[in-house]
Design a protein around this motif. Structure first.
Motif, PDB file in Angstrom:
ATOM      1  N   PHE A 210       3.150 -25.953  51.191  1.00  0.00           N
ATOM      2  CA  PHE A 210       2.450 -26.100  52.467  1.00  0.00           C
ATOM      3  C   PHE A 210       2.982 -25.108  53.502  1.00  0.00           C
ATOM      4  O   PHE A 210       2.214 -24.451  54.217  1.00  0.00           O
ATOM      5  N   GLN A 211       4.301 -24.990  53.577  1.00  0.00           N
ATOM      6  CA  GLN A 211       4.910 -24.081  54.563  1.00  0.00           C
ATOM      7  C   GLN A 211       4.596 -22.617  54.253  1.00  0.00           C
ATOM      8  O   GLN A 211       4.542 -21.781  55.161  1.00  0.00           O
ATOM      9  N   ALA A 212       4.366 -22.328  52.975  1.00  0.00           N
ATOM     10  CA  ALA A 212       4.051 -20.946  52.584  1.00  0.00           C
ATOM     11  C   ALA A 212       2.580 -20.603  52.799  1.00  0.00           C
ATOM     12  O   ALA A 212       2.177 -19.440  52.691  1.00  0.00           O
ATOM     13  N   GLY A 213       1.743 -21.606  53.110  1.00  0.00           N
ATOM     14  CA  GLY A 213       0.319 -21.375  53.337  1.00  0.00           C
ATOM     15  C   GLY A 213      -0.526 -21.918  52.208  1.00  0.00           C
ATOM     16  O   GLY A 213      -1.012 -21.153  51.364  1.00  0.00           O
ATOM     17  N   MET A 214      -0.715 -23.191  52.177  1.00  0.00           N
ATOM     18  CA  MET A 214      -1.424 -23.858  51.081  1.00  0.00           C
ATOM     19  C   MET A 214      -2.931 -23.796  51.308  1.00  0.00           C
ATOM     20  O   MET A 214      -3.428 -24.182  52.363  1.00  0.00           O
ATOM     21  N   MET A 215      -3.676 -23.329  50.309  1.00  0.00           N
ATOM     22  CA  MET A 215      -5.127 -23.205  50.410  1.00  0.00           C
ATOM     23  C   MET A 215      -5.797 -24.209  49.467  1.00  0.00           C
ATOM     24  O   MET A 215      -5.397 -24.351  48.305  1.00  0.00           O
ATOM     25  N   LEU A 216      -6.838 -24.920  49.962  1.00  0.00           N
ATOM     26  CA  LEU A 216      -7.567 -25.886  49.143  1.00  0.00           C
ATOM     27  C   LEU A 216      -9.070 -25.698  49.325  1.00  0.00           C
ATOM     28  O   LEU A 216      -9.527 -25.354  50.426  1.00  0.00           O
ATOM     29  N   PRO A 217      -9.859 -25.954  48.275  1.00  0.00           N
ATOM     30  CA  PRO A 217     -11.320 -25.936  48.444  1.00  0.00           C
ATOM     31  C   PRO A 217     -11.748 -27.133  49.282  1.00  0.00           C
ATOM     32  O   PRO A 217     -11.139 -28.210  49.192  1.00  0.00           O
ATOM     33  N   TYR A 218     -12.770 -26.960  50.095  1.00  0.00           N
ATOM     34  CA  TYR A 218     -13.163 -28.070  50.968  1.00  0.00           C
ATOM     35  C   TYR A 218     -14.642 -28.432  50.846  1.00  0.00           C
ATOM     36  O   TYR A 218     -15.102 -29.388  51.465  1.00  0.00           O
ATOM     37  N   ASP A 219     -15.414 -27.703  50.049  1.00  0.00           N
ATOM     38  CA  ASP A 219     -16.807 -28.091  49.857  1.00  0.00           C
ATOM     39  C   ASP A 219     -17.249 -27.689  48.449  1.00  0.00           C
ATOM     40  O   ASP A 219     -16.469 -27.154  47.662  1.00  0.00           O
ATOM     41  N   GLU A 220     -18.486 -27.993  48.142  1.00  0.00           N
ATOM     42  CA  GLU A 220     -18.992 -27.761  46.788  1.00  0.00           C
ATOM     43  C   GLU A 220     -19.042 -26.279  46.419  1.00  0.00           C
ATOM     44  O   GLU A 220     -19.072 -25.924  45.245  1.00  0.00           O
ATOM     45  N   SER A 221     -19.048 -25.418  47.409  1.00  0.00           N
ATOM     46  CA  SER A 221     -19.101 -23.986  47.121  1.00  0.00           C
ATOM     47  C   SER A 221     -17.728 -23.430  46.748  1.00  0.00           C
ATOM     48  O   SER A 221     -17.601 -22.240  46.451  1.00  0.00           O
ATOM     49  N   GLU A 222     -16.726 -24.317  46.778  1.00  0.00           N
ATOM     50  CA  GLU A 222     -15.352 -23.935  46.437  1.00  0.00           C
ATOM     51  C   GLU A 222     -14.744 -22.966  47.448  1.00  0.00           C
ATOM     52  O   GLU A 222     -13.760 -22.269  47.149  1.00  0.00           O
ATOM     53  N   ASP A 223     -15.311 -22.896  48.660  1.00  0.00           N
ATOM     54  CA  ASP A 223     -14.650 -22.142  49.723  1.00  0.00           C
ATOM     55  C   ASP A 223     -13.310 -22.804  50.020  1.00  0.00           C
ATOM     56  O   ASP A 223     -13.181 -24.030  49.956  1.00  0.00           O
ATOM     57  N   THR A 224     -12.303 -22.010  50.356  1.00  0.00           N
ATOM     58  CA  THR A 224     -10.972 -22.559  50.592  1.00  0.00           C
ATOM     59  C   THR A 224     -10.603 -22.495  52.065  1.00  0.00           C
ATOM     60  O   THR A 224     -11.134 -21.689  52.827  1.00  0.00           O
ATOM     61  N   VAL A 225      -9.672 -23.373  52.436  1.00  0.00           N
ATOM     62  CA  VAL A 225      -9.185 -23.424  53.810  1.00  0.00           C
ATOM     63  C   VAL A 225      -7.681 -23.697  53.763  1.00  0.00           C
ATOM     64  O   VAL A 225      -7.179 -24.348  52.844  1.00  0.00           O
ATOM     65  N   LYS A 226      -6.970 -23.189  54.734  1.00  0.00           N
ATOM     66  CA  LYS A 226      -5.524 -23.404  54.806  1.00  0.00           C
ATOM     67  C   LYS A 226      -5.237 -24.821  55.314  1.00  0.00           C
ATOM     68  O   LYS A 226      -5.801 -25.263  56.317  1.00  0.00           O
ATOM     69  N   VAL A 227      -4.376 -25.537  54.613  1.00  0.00           N
ATOM     70  CA  VAL A 227      -3.982 -26.886  55.033  1.00  0.00           C
ATOM     71  C   VAL A 227      -3.050 -26.779  56.237  1.00  0.00           C
ATOM     72  O   VAL A 227      -2.030 -26.084  56.188  1.00  0.00           O
ATOM     73  N   GLU A 228      -3.408 -27.476  57.315  1.00  0.00           N
ATOM     74  CA  GLU A 228      -2.621 -27.382  58.554  1.00  0.00           C
ATOM     75  C   GLU A 228      -1.705 -28.571  58.788  1.00  0.00           C
ATOM     76  O   GLU A 228      -0.734 -28.475  59.536  1.00  0.00           O
ATOM     77  N   GLN A 229      -2.001 -29.700  58.150  1.00  0.00           N
ATOM     78  CA  GLN A 229      -1.168 -30.894  58.334  1.00  0.00           C
ATOM     79  C   GLN A 229      -1.085 -31.676  57.024  1.00  0.00           C
ATOM     80  O   GLN A 229      -2.043 -31.719  56.246  1.00  0.00           O
TER      81      GLN A 229
END
Length: 618
Positions: A210-229
């Motif tokens: 998480f501290q290094a910049g964790m990215m997760l998909p957030y919708d069906e298109s598999e677009d990713t976003v950085k986890v902030e919390q």
């Protein structure tokens, strides 16, 4: 009981309060609202009926009071709330909305009736009713009292988004009408199950990612976003502290929500204990205090649940608690968590604590002990009853104490809780296969487990835990100093045995017990005024008033009395008889069978019943 008696169509609606059938409140019986964050409590608070909202904690009462969107004024009742304030509220408001804890429902009922408000006509909502089962282990008296009082009301609702399995339902709920809500869109959660050898190491690895910049998909298109919390649910303060220290986190990095007591404060050290409503930190930890109905808000937060198979109190019920935790992050006009469909569950499995056969045998043994002790209480004298009330720990027995009838009453619900807990600990967390089966039974979409690498060279830091001995030593030091009355009182409220131990045993007596809580408790009980009364009364009853008994026979009799009442921690000596202010013990020498024999005579100087009555008044 037929599972579904009535189904309410909620197509096109977002909240329960918008559904026409619920304009005058919630239906009688069990309400399965199916999903969280749909405003079930709000519906009860905003209709124009008199309502009592029953919640498991003071925190939840206070969160209801803080809701500015409720159109009626709400009054909260829990320990310390004054009757005069309650009376002022009910006479100054035409519609009553009363939020109470489990323990306070009987009190509210009496207060309403005292002022000629017919309490039975008030509607009652028991919110998050699945907690009636989960909390039975440490709140059995309060829950049993609630279940007895609820039947006084003509209309009551048990509501939850995660109903209890029918096989574990409290008995009075088995025949209640059952209503479920059919929403037009129910999001199917797909938790990520992560099996780990050591869940604490795995949690540290997650934090580093998480501290290094964790990215997760957030919708069906598999677009990713950085986890902030991160929102990490772990029901162990020691475990939380271990993760914080190992990950080298500071107070600025974290928010920890747990019970604010002396022990937790000592364990966490320089890490603050926060309120649920405090601003989020990058990494947020919650014990069970944060599981129970609290509202959290974030636009970008990953929910993580940690279950250590070797620590029973960290295990969560996949069918109820996991759903509830997933729903803690709410949506409103300001917040809508982009990662709301994600929830990660770190877990480790364990060997069986006990087999089914051992459990059945243990339940039979507990049932027999319960029957014996309840019979003993019901047939006891006033002195014996007073002692049993003080001594008997009923948390491990299948009964509860009813103050109104002055009886210990068998509890089928406690038996069901023990079966539920046995199933959770000894079956669901016994293997990864059982966990997967539990997920499927709970309606979650399931995939294969993932495994975090546990061989990253992470060595968990050991925390300097604060145990019973350290807390008691701190309390004694505060008593000697004598300048911190407020802190001393806090120690005494959280650990009532501290004051008794110091007053009765002194520091030297405590040291003799080697600072062990169990030995101190035994000696405190053995040397208490109530126990001395019991011993002396029993001795007097068997020997008679002003009757000679040899010291040898007197010692044997005392030994049998101590064994009868399971008095441990001290050796039976005749000196205990002289400690009673209600009898005179006289040493006497008498010729018995031609020999000079040393003995005693015990003589009553006043009734000990008056002492018991005085103690009850204190």
């Amino acid at each position: 009981m037929e599972k579904v008696i009535h189904e309410i169509d909620a197509n096109g609606f977002r909240y329960i309060s918008q559904i026409p059938e619920f304009k005058e409140g919630l239906p009688f019986g069990i309400l399965n609202k199916v999903i969280t964050d749909v405003g079930g409590t709000f519906a009860a608070l905003n209709c124009d009926c008199n309502y009592i909202i029953v919640t498991p904690t003071i925190d939840l009462v206070q969160s209801i009071l803080a809701d500015k969107n409720v159109k009626h004024k709400v009054f909260g009742v829990y320990g310390g709330i004054l009757y005069t304030d309650f009376r002022d509220y009910i006479f100054s408001n035409s519609v009553h909305k009363i939020a109470v804890t489990y323990d306070s429902l009987p009190k509210v009922r009496k207060w309403l009736d005292r002022n000629k408000f017919e309490s039975s006509k008030y509607k009652v909502l028991v919110d998050e009713y699945h907690l009636l089962l989960e909390d039975m282990e440490f709140r059995s008296d309060a829950i049993s009292g609630l279940m007895n009082n609820i039947q006084h009301f003509e209309h009551y609702t048990f509501m939850s988004a995660t109903p209890i399995s029918e096989s574990f339902l409290p008995t009075i709920m088995e025949s209640l009408p059952y209503t479920t809500i059919k929403w037009d869109k129910v999001v199917q959660l797909q938790p990520k199950r992560v099996k780990a050898y050591n869940v604490y190491q795995t949690t540290v690895l997650l934090i580093k990612e998480f501290q290094a910049g964790m990215m997760l998909p957030y919708d069906e298109s598999e677009d990713t976003v950085k986890v902030e919390q991160l929102f990490i649910f772990l029901n162990s303060v020691k475990g939380i502290k271990q993760v914080i220290d190992t990950a080298d986190l500071s107070d600025d990095d974290v928010k920890v929500v747990c019970s604010k007591n002396v022990r937790n404060t000592e364990i966490l050290g320089d890490i603050s204990i926060s309120k649920v409503t405090d601003p989020n930190a990058p990494i947020n930890f919650f014990t069970k205090k944060g599981f129970q109905g609290c509202n959290l808000f974030s636009n970008n937060g990953l929910v993580v649940v940690v279950s250590d198979g070797h620590k029973k109190h960290t295990l969560i019920d996949v069918s109820t608690t996991l759903h509830q935790i997933a729903g803690r992050l709410r949506a409103n006009n300001e917040y809508d968590n982009i990662l709301k469909n994600h929830i990660w569950h770190f877990y480790s499995t364990t060997k069986l604590f006990r087999t089914d056969a051992e459990f059945i045998y243990e339940m039979g043994k507990i049932a027999k002990e319960t029957e014996t002790l309840t019979k003993m209480y019901h047939s006891g004298t006033a002195e014996e009853k007073a002692l049993i009330l003080k001594k008997m720990d009923i948390e491990d027995l299948l009964c509860y104490y009813d103050k109104d009838s002055d009886k210990y009453i068998y509890s089928e619900d406690k038996a069901r809780y023990m079966e539920y807990n046995h199933n959770l600990v000894n079956h669901i967390y016994s293997s990864g296969l059982q966990i997967r089966s539990a997920y499927a039974d709970a309606g979650f979409m399931t995939e294969e487990d993932e495994y975090y690498r546990d061989d990253e060279g992470i060595i968990l830091k050991k925390i300097a835990t604060t145990g019973f001995k350290e807390l008691l030593q701190q309390y004694i030091a505060l008593r000697k100093d004598g300048t911190n009355d407020d802190i001393i009182l806090r120690y005494e409220l959280e650990n009532p045995i501290f004051k008794q131990a110091v007053d009765q045993l002194g520091e030297s007596g405590i040291k003799t017990c080697k600072w062990m809580e169990s030995k101190i408790a035994e000696r405190v009980f053995a040397t208490s005024p109530e126990t001395i009364i019991l011993i002396t009364n029993e001795f007097h009853k068997q020997v008679g008033n002003d009757v000679f008994i040899s010291k040898a026979n007197a010692k044997k009799l005392l030994q049998s009395i101590y064994e009868k009442y399971e008095i441990k921690g001290v050796r039976p000596t005749l000196s205990v008889l002289s400690k009673s202010k209600w009898y005179i013990t006289t040493d006497v020498k008498k010729r018995v069978d031609g020999k000079d024999t040393n003995g005693i005579i015990l003589k009553a100087i006043r009734s000990s019943h008056s002492l018991i009555n005085r103690m009850k008044k204190k």
